[in-house]
Design an enzyme around this catalytic site. Structure first.
Site: not given
Length: 472
Positions: A41, A430
């Site tokens: 499960c 960046d």
């Protein structure tokens, strides 16, 4: 890169606490198997919690299947977000899992997978069995079973066609696998799906609608805005309303023909409408879309680390569940940063039904770009992608790929972050990151040491930070 830690599934005490709490955050991160019932499960299964002495934990459903357990039909343990472990880790097992989930074994076989990863069949099998409890064939078998269940439940395709579309080599193998994994026959699985009210598409249709799960919180608008801001007309399309982005679509270059995908964010899932040339590409298409939106991320783990930084904590609180945008194709990502319009270069695709009718063009292949009138550097990179001397696929070793990219003057960190889903990359060059760092008085190299292994997510928080809004 990422810091290696002990696999969660080996920490039985922590896993059992998650099972007792039915904690959905752990779904997909490990599998719980119950000795007394023979069933495996997801951790949040609503059934009665078994006693600790009757439980075993596995890293994958394939490992549970290899040990003789069958899938729970109540909680459907394969219908959960994938393990974030495959993104955090950069080792052989994780790289193999990314390729297997992309359907590579169905296309190239285990020998092809081993060659792609640079190992022998025996070495690969030994490592995967030791790390994941199952070899490459068993892992690919679990992937085929999941694809087959989706086709059985979501299409009216004849079961014989489902078998081959999911990658099985024979009807007998298909029937045996479904019986072993789901403890039922394919026809019974389809009948049960119809009783639950699931609508099947007309026979022969290549259009399917899926629900893609994620771990909450999920900043759907953030990741969709990122892709929308870079959308290429014809290749991508966006629908917006006063509430934000309601749909994003794009074309996909898949192994057996072009595909179209349209993504619509919902409160507890992402609706994924697919139009495929060949249903054998279903698993690969879903895998690529999940990477595009970073749906297998663990936002709670990210928030625990980044939220502990007093400078980043307000940003994390303001935008919970921020994702790192991924890519559907490595060569495309490398090329599109340098290319302008692709409308005149990419091949056309058959029009889809609305809203997919605006998706008309595939991104051009490296071969097309190399033969086109483009900048010399772009032509060189395209030629290298075409002949394989530059090969940015999801199964690459990040150190080796970084060296290749740098040799062509390509921003290696950006590619590693988006193609491999590398979680610990800080884009220090960046402009948005540098601007935010200056506004927040951050010493990036020093701060980054406390952000590991989630520097890629710190990058995104710094990229979306607005100094004007937040400092007023």
């Amino acid at each position: 890169m990422a810091t290696q830690t002990a696999p969660l599934w080996r920490d039985t005490e922590r896993c059992y606490r998650a099972v007792t709490a039915r904690d959905q955050r752990f779904d997909g991160q490990f599998i719980m198997a119950v000795r007394t019932t023979g069933i495996y499960c997801r951790p949040s299964c609503p059934a009665i919690t078994p006693k600790a002495r009757n439980v075993r934990f596995f890293p994958t459903s394939a490992a549970a299947q290899a040990s003789g357990f069958r899938a729970c039909r109540r909680c459907l343990p394969d219908a959960v977000p994938g393990s974030p472990d495959w993104n955090v880790r950069a080792d052989l097992a994780a790289r193999a899992m990314r390729l297997i989930s992309d359907g590579f074994v169905e296309r190239e076989g285990v020998p092809g997978l081993a060659r792609r990863l640079g190992y022998s069949d025996r070495q690969l099998g030994r490592v995967l069995t030791a790390e994941l409890g199952a070899g490459p064939l068993a892992l690919a078998r679990a992937h085929r079973a999941h694809s087959a269940r989706l086709l059985i439940e979501l299409s009216a395709l004849p079961l014989t066609d489902v078998a081959f579309a999911a990658g099985f080599s024979s009807i007998r193998q298909f029937n045996e696998t479904i019986r072993e994994v789901f403890a039922t026959t394919p026809s019974q699985l389809r009948a049960a799906s119809l009783r639950r009210g699931r609508r099947a598409e007309p026979t022969g249709s290549t259009r399917l609608s899926l629900r893609l799960p994620f771990r909450a919180p999920f900043d759907a608008q953030g990741v969709l805005r990122y892709h929308a801001s870079r959308a290429l007309p014809g290749v991508e399309a966006v629908e917006e309303s006063a509430d934000g982005i309601t749909g994003y679509g794009r074309t996909l270059r898949l192994s057996h023909g072009p595909g179209l995908v349209w993504l619509s964010p919902q409160p507890d899932h992402v609706r994924c409408d697919l139009a495929l040339t060949d249903l054998r590409d279903l698993g690969s298409a879903v895998s690529r879309v999940r990477r595009l939106l970073d749906l297998d991320a663990d936002p709670e783990a990210v928030a625990r680390v980044l939220g502990a930084d007093p400078v980043l904590a307000p940003l994390v609180t303001k935008a919970p569940g921020l994702r790192v945008p991924g890519a559907v194709d490595g060569p495309e990502l490398v090329l599109r940063a340098a290319l302008g319009s692709v409308a005149a270069l990419g091949p056309r695709v058959p029009p889809g039904e609305p809203p997919m009718d605006t998706l008309t063009t595939l991104f051009p292949t490296p071969e097309i770009v190399a033969a086109a009138d483009v900048k010399p550097h772009v032509k060189t990179v395209a030629a290298a992608l075409a002949d394989g001397s530059l090969d940015p696929h999801v199964g690459r070793d990040p150190v080796e790929l970084r060296a290749e990219l740098l040799s062509f003057g390509i921003d290696a960190d950006y590619v590693l972050m988006r193609v491999l889903g590398a979680p610990d990359v800080l884009l220090t060059t960046d402009p948005a990151v540098r601007r935010s760092a200056a506004a927040l008085c951050l010493d990036l190299p020093g701060a980054a040491r406390g952000w590991r292994p989630w520097s890629s997510y710190a990058t995104r928080y710094l990229q979306v930070f607005d100094p004007e809004e937040n400092l007023s």
